[in-house]
Scaffold this active site. Structure first.
Site, short mmCIF file in Angstrom:
data_model
loop_
_atom_site.label_atom_id
_atom_site.label_comp_id
_atom_site.label_asym_id
_atom_site.label_seq_id
_atom_site.Cartn_x
_atom_site.Cartn_y
_atom_site.Cartn_z
N CYS A 85 0.84 -1.20 0.00
CA CYS A 85 0.00 0.00 0.00
C CYS A 85 0.88 1.26 0.00
CB CYS A 85 -0.98 -0.05 1.17
SG CYS A 85 -2.34 1.14 1.00
N HIS A 202 -3.54 -5.48 1.07
CA HIS A 202 -2.85 -5.72 2.33
C HIS A 202 -2.82 -7.21 2.70
CE1 HIS A 202 -2.44 -1.56 3.98
NE2 HIS A 202 -3.44 -1.33 3.15
N GLU A 204 -1.05 -8.48 5.11
CA GLU A 204 -0.94 -8.57 6.57
C GLU A 204 -2.30 -8.44 7.25
OE1 GLU A 204 -1.15 -4.19 6.05
OE2 GLU A 204 -0.35 -5.88 4.90
#
Length: 225
Positions: A85, A202, A204
């Site tokens: 990002c 994302h 994560e």
């Protein structure tokens, strides 16, 4: 392996990255950008957030932080580097990867789950998947539209450096499945070598089963292992 998650003023996904990496068995620590990279860094994450408030262009100011000279040198030496990002924007502004990320087609910040089709499964970042697999990851950005000139885009494709494209649940790459207007529905790419990758979604945030959503992002993070 010890991965350094570089924290800039305005980063907000650094803790998420550390926890998600721990989940896949990778040691990680947050590193304040002014302190430079630790000597034992064996991997680097440029996390999401709003470094320097996204003034000028998203990632532009962080790209001029002295630590990025160390990141570029480490990348050239073969150290794995992942930009997510805002980290992808920093990577682009730092010329770790080609192209640029600019204002979404909607001209709005978008936070939603999206589908990605795996385009190249023969990289450390995609080894957990098969080519053509569809995974689900969240996005959260206002400047996520990938832009690159036609010739450079064709070179990316010819070199098999497109990692992911936005698609629908069945893997169809269509304009309707493109959340931000990215050229060619591109969601993630490689640098000149496969040890460097950037993506706007994302991984994560899709790595912890207890959060109740997708865990498809674990495969990307396993690239460090």
């Amino acid at each position: 392996m010890t991965v350094s998650v570089v924290q800039f003023g305005g980063s907000n996904c650094d803790r998420d990255a550390v926890r998600a990496l721990d989940r896949v068995g990778v040691d990680a620590e947050r590193v304040w950008h002014e302190d430079g990279l630790p000597a034992d860094s064996e991997g680097i994450v440029l996390p999401g957030g709003f470094s320097y408030g996204d003034y000028l262009r998203a990632g532009a100011m962080a790209a001029h932080s002295p630590v990025m000279d160390e990141v570029r040198a480490a990348a050239e030496d073969g150290t794995p580097v992942l930009g997510v990002c805002n980290g992808a924007q920093i990577g682009s502004e730092s010329r770790l990867t080609p192209g640029a990320f600019t204002t979404n087609r909607s001209a709005r910040f978008q936070c939603e789950d999206v589908y990605l089709r795996v385009e190249n499964a023969e990289t450390p970042w995609t080894d957990a998947y098969d080519e053509g697999d569809v995974i689900e990851l969240p996005i959260a950005h206002g400047e996520g539209r990938f832009e690159i000139d036609d010739a450079a885009y064709e070179q990316l494709v010819d070199d098999d450096r497109v990692l992911f494209r936005y698609c629908d649940a069945d893997g169809n790459v269509t304009d309707a499945a493109n959340p931000n207007g990215s050229k060619g529905n591109v969601a993630g790419i490689l640098g000149e070598r496969e040890n460097v990758a950037v993506l706007m979604p994302h991984p994560e945030r899709a790595a912890l089963a207890e959060l109740g959503g997708s865990t498809d992002g674990q495969g990307v993070l396993e690239g460090f292992a």
